[in-house]
Design a protein around this motif. Sequence first.
Motif, PDB file in Angstrom:
ATOM      1  N   PHE A 228       0.848  -1.190   0.000  1.00 55.09           N
ATOM      2  CA  PHE A 228       0.000   0.000   0.000  1.00 55.09           C
ATOM      3  C   PHE A 228       0.891   1.251   0.000  1.00 55.09           C
ATOM      4  O   PHE A 228       1.910   1.307   0.713  1.00 55.09           O
ATOM      5  N   LEU A 229       0.483   2.232  -0.761  1.00 59.47           N
ATOM      6  CA  LEU A 229       1.209   3.508  -0.807  1.00 59.47           C
ATOM      7  C   LEU A 229       0.255   4.611  -0.351  1.00 59.47           C
ATOM      8  O   LEU A 229      -0.861   4.698  -0.857  1.00 59.47           O
ATOM      9  N   VAL A 230       0.719   5.442   0.564  1.00 59.47           N
ATOM     10  CA  VAL A 230      -0.155   6.515   1.046  1.00 59.47           C
ATOM     11  C   VAL A 230       0.307   7.896   0.566  1.00 59.47           C
ATOM     12  O   VAL A 230      -0.310   8.902   0.894  1.00 59.47           O
ATOM     13  N   ASN A 231       1.399   7.917  -0.201  1.00 55.30           N
ATOM     14  CA  ASN A 231       1.861   9.202  -0.776  1.00 55.30           C
ATOM     15  C   ASN A 231       1.750   9.154  -2.300  1.00 55.30           C
ATOM     16  O   ASN A 231       2.592   9.708  -3.012  1.00 55.30           O
TER      17      ASN A 231
ATOM     18  N   ILE B  78       3.521   0.213 -10.574  1.00 53.09           N
ATOM     19  CA  ILE B  78       2.962   1.173  -9.614  1.00 53.09           C
ATOM     20  C   ILE B  78       1.658   1.717 -10.194  1.00 53.09           C
ATOM     21  O   ILE B  78       1.634   2.190 -11.335  1.00 53.09           O
ATOM     22  N   GLU B  79       0.592   1.632  -9.405  1.00 51.31           N
ATOM     23  CA  GLU B  79      -0.728   2.065  -9.891  1.00 51.31           C
ATOM     24  C   GLU B  79      -1.359   3.045  -8.899  1.00 51.31           C
ATOM     25  O   GLU B  79      -1.351   2.797  -7.693  1.00 51.31           O
TER      26      GLU B  79
ATOM     27  N   GLN C  22      -4.078  10.171  -3.241  1.00 55.06           N
ATOM     28  CA  GLN C  22      -2.849   9.657  -2.609  1.00 55.06           C
ATOM     29  C   GLN C  22      -2.839   8.146  -2.401  1.00 55.06           C
ATOM     30  O   GLN C  22      -1.825   7.594  -1.973  1.00 55.06           O
ATOM     31  N   THR C  23      -3.956   7.454  -2.688  1.00 52.71           N
ATOM     32  CA  THR C  23      -3.938   6.008  -2.467  1.00 52.71           C
ATOM     33  C   THR C  23      -3.450   5.292  -3.722  1.00 52.71           C
ATOM     34  O   THR C  23      -4.062   5.373  -4.777  1.00 52.71           O
ATOM     35  N   SER C  24      -2.318   4.625  -3.581  1.00 53.42           N
ATOM     36  CA  SER C  24      -1.726   3.886  -4.699  1.00 53.42           C
ATOM     37  C   SER C  24      -1.233   2.542  -4.185  1.00 53.42           C
ATOM     38  O   SER C  24      -1.233   2.286  -2.976  1.00 53.42           O
ATOM     39  N   VAL C  25      -0.785   1.712  -5.135  1.00 53.20           N
ATOM     40  CA  VAL C  25      -0.272   0.400  -4.759  1.00 53.20           C
ATOM     41  C   VAL C  25       0.960   0.094  -5.609  1.00 53.20           C
ATOM     42  O   VAL C  25       0.994   0.429  -6.794  1.00 53.20           O
ATOM     43  N   LEU C  26       1.976  -0.487  -4.974  1.00 54.94           N
ATOM     44  CA  LEU C  26       3.126  -0.992  -5.728  1.00 54.94           C
ATOM     45  C   LEU C  26       3.027  -2.507  -5.727  1.00 54.94           C
ATOM     46  O   LEU C  26       2.918  -3.123  -4.662  1.00 54.94           O
ATOM     47  N   HIS C  27       3.016  -3.094  -6.927  1.00 54.32           N
ATOM     48  CA  HIS C  27       2.937  -4.554  -7.047  1.00 54.32           C
ATOM     49  C   HIS C  27       4.284  -5.098  -7.502  1.00 54.32           C
ATOM     50  O   HIS C  27       4.985  -4.445  -8.284  1.00 54.32           O
ATOM     51  N   THR C  28       4.594  -6.309  -7.057  1.00 53.06           N
ATOM     52  CA  THR C  28       5.779  -6.986  -7.603  1.00 53.06           C
ATOM     53  C   THR C  28       5.358  -8.356  -8.120  1.00 53.06           C
ATOM     54  O   THR C  28       4.342  -8.925  -7.690  1.00 53.06           O
ATOM     55  N   SER C  29       6.182  -8.851  -9.046  1.00 52.42           N
ATOM     56  CA  SER C  29       5.918 -10.172  -9.596  1.00 52.42           C
ATOM     57  C   SER C  29       7.265 -10.850  -9.847  1.00 52.42           C
ATOM     58  O   SER C  29       8.236 -10.174 -10.220  1.00 52.42           O
ATOM     59  N   GLY C  30       7.342 -12.148  -9.624  1.00 53.11           N
ATOM     60  CA  GLY C  30       8.588 -12.883  -9.881  1.00 53.11           C
ATOM     61  C   GLY C  30       9.577 -12.730  -8.747  1.00 53.11           C
ATOM     62  O   GLY C  30       9.268 -12.171  -7.694  1.00 53.11           O
ATOM     63  N   ASN C  31      10.824 -13.235  -9.013  1.00 54.66           N
ATOM     64  CA  ASN C  31      11.796 -13.266  -7.910  1.00 54.66           C
ATOM     65  C   ASN C  31      13.031 -12.400  -8.169  1.00 54.66           C
ATOM     66  O   ASN C  31      14.056 -12.560  -7.530  1.00 54.66           O
TER      67      ASN C  31
ATOM     68  N   LEU D 204      10.719   1.928   0.470  1.00 49.78           N
ATOM     69  CA  LEU D 204       9.321   2.349   0.666  1.00 49.78           C
ATOM     70  C   LEU D 204       9.178   3.065   2.014  1.00 49.78           C
ATOM     71  O   LEU D 204       8.480   4.075   2.119  1.00 49.78           O
ATOM     72  N   ALA D 205       9.863   2.549   3.019  1.00 51.50           N
ATOM     73  CA  ALA D 205       9.776   3.179   4.344  1.00 51.50           C
ATOM     74  C   ALA D 205      10.405   4.575   4.315  1.00 51.50           C
ATOM     75  O   ALA D 205       9.975   5.477   5.034  1.00 51.50           O
ATOM     76  N   MET D 206      11.444   4.751   3.472  1.00 52.11           N
ATOM     77  CA  MET D 206      12.075   6.083   3.366  1.00 52.11           C
ATOM     78  C   MET D 206      11.180   7.065   2.616  1.00 52.11           C
ATOM     79  O   MET D 206      11.123   8.238   2.935  1.00 52.11           O
ATOM     80  N   ALA D 207      10.501   6.553   1.581  1.00 50.53           N
ATOM     81  CA  ALA D 207       9.752   7.452   0.696  1.00 50.53           C
ATOM     82  C   ALA D 207       8.362   7.796   1.234  1.00 50.53           C
ATOM     83  O   ALA D 207       7.729   8.714   0.742  1.00 50.53           O
ATOM     84  N   GLN D 208       7.894   7.039   2.222  1.00 48.98           N
ATOM     85  CA  GLN D 208       6.540   7.268   2.732  1.00 48.98           C
ATOM     86  C   GLN D 208       6.567   7.830   4.149  1.00 48.98           C
ATOM     87  O   GLN D 208       7.539   7.668   4.874  1.00 48.98           O
ATOM     88  N   SER D 209       5.465   8.407   4.515  1.00 46.41           N
ATOM     89  CA  SER D 209       5.325   8.951   5.864  1.00 46.41           C
ATOM     90  C   SER D 209       5.498   7.846   6.907  1.00 46.41           C
ATOM     91  O   SER D 209       5.096   6.693   6.682  1.00 46.41           O
ATOM     92  N   SER D 210       6.045   8.225   8.068  1.00 51.69           N
ATOM     93  CA  SER D 210       6.119   7.243   9.153  1.00 51.69           C
ATOM     94  C   SER D 210       4.779   7.195   9.905  1.00 51.69           C
ATOM     95  O   SER D 210       4.616   6.408  10.830  1.00 51.69           O
ATOM     96  N   SER D 211       3.852   8.052   9.505  1.00 50.04           N
ATOM     97  CA  SER D 211       2.486   7.998  10.072  1.00 50.04           C
ATOM     98  C   SER D 211       1.485   7.780   8.943  1.00 50.04           C
ATOM     99  O   SER D 211       0.674   8.667   8.640  1.00 50.04           O
ATOM    100  N   PRO D 212       1.566   6.624   8.290  1.00 50.14           N
ATOM    101  CA  PRO D 212       0.656   6.407   7.157  1.00 50.14           C
ATOM    102  C   PRO D 212      -0.801   6.464   7.586  1.00 50.14           C
ATOM    103  O   PRO D 212      -1.159   5.945   8.644  1.00 50.14           O
TER     104      PRO D 212
END
Length: 470
Positions: free
Chosen positions: A75-78, A211-212, A223-232, A243-251
């Motif tokens: 989940f992305l809040v920014n 990223i959507e 501000q509600t977005s999602v980052l998806h990953t697929s594969g290894n 992600l923790a650096m780029a987003q608020s610490s109070s999501p």
Amino acid sequence: MNAPLFNKLNMYKDSGIYPFHMPGHKMGRGIDMKDAFAMDITEIDGFDNLHHAEGIIEDAQKMCAKTFGADKSFFLVNGSSCGIIAAIMSVCGDGDKLIVARNCHKSVMDALVLSGAQPRYVMPEVVDDFNIFGAVSAENIENVCNANPEAKAVIIVSPTFEGIVSDIASIAEVLKKKNMLLIVDAAHGPHMRFNNFFPKTAIECGADIVIESLHKTLPCPTQTSVLHTSGNKVNMERLKKCLAMAQSSSPSYIFMAAIDKCRDYLDNEGKADFESYVNRIKNFREGVKEIKNLRLLDRSIVGRNNIYDYDLGKLVIFSDSINCIEIGDVLRKKYKIELEMSCPTHCLALTSVSDTEEGFERLKNAIIEIDKNLDMMEKRENVSFVFPKPKVKVSPRIAFNAQKMDVDLKDSVGKISAEYVIPYPPGIPLVSPGEEITNKIVSIINKYIESNVNIIGMKNSSLEKILVLM
Ligand SMILES: Cc1ncc(COP(=O)(O)O)c(C=O)c1O
């Protein structure tokens, strides 16, 4: 009440304007979270932590991944901006090469400054007759990869703001062989998963990180977005740290809950609603079929200029006779319709599953009437704002940190820009820090000024001066 922002929003809410703009819940029509503020909490006991998710947030993210067809979703809040920044920082350190489609959003360029990555640009072709950027092909990408075998990853945008889709499956195939990651900015494409009327999503086509922005085309708040990953191939530990650096610490729990609720809607009643939505788009397109002066972008562009597919949910209207900023004004004043964007060459009505029959009808009738009123207008001179491949003289990060000075725009040719010049929306930088300012660039900026285009990024808001490297 002396609260200018609050007051103006209140007036807009009650103005009777129909929003063909973001967010996709269309001013509350598609979302019901009346108790949102009563649910606005923090990381209290039992409510998990976005940056170390192992409880209810992790469960919600897992369900989200399943719905969107990803292996993992965050989940992305920014907004997607923070997801794009985190994705790039997770694959590139200082000096690492990144292959970038140059029609990407400014957040990609910001990520180059933050990560220190060195861009190697690939230019999409320009769509004939429409003067907008088309798609990038697997062949384009393969050529740039061959010239830069040490590049860590490729980032492209698909669908674009105007709905143009690249052949992600073929690009992913090329990159698999080269062991490079494919990151797709699909900020404008989260709805595509929910009806076959729309193109396949980037995750379905084998991209590694996608990223959507749910807020753009689904019923979810700004501000509600999602980052998806697929594969290894993705380094999950590093991605989580970024992600923790780029987003608020109070999501915001409101945002995270809204994403969760939107996902539940898509799994259930959303399916039927998407059928109705698709019918509304079809009816609209059928209803404006006879327009003669305005042109609505459609699937006839598929197969040209590397365009693999087209998202018919975007209603992009071109005029060959008047500045489309005027069309935006007429729609607002006469028909009470606010668009997502109008620029000199075209305007864009952003639709979503939450749009009503009445909204589509209002837009259809307005477009037919405006088209009739253009009958007597002469064709104007061909206007184009697309730009050639920039000359990168120093990396965006070096340019951002360098000593700078102001020069008159007219004297800036040959100098290296220290700032962005970004027509907004859609937010694709005409110039990024580190790029050479050419005659063509100056002439496009002058055309922006003449045509009243909204520009961001420049320190000097009159656009007469530009910051360059000393
Ligand atoms: C193509 C593209 N990518 C990314 C973004 C950033 O998305 P967000 O507003 O969710 O941060 C935008 C925003 O307009 C965009 O147009």
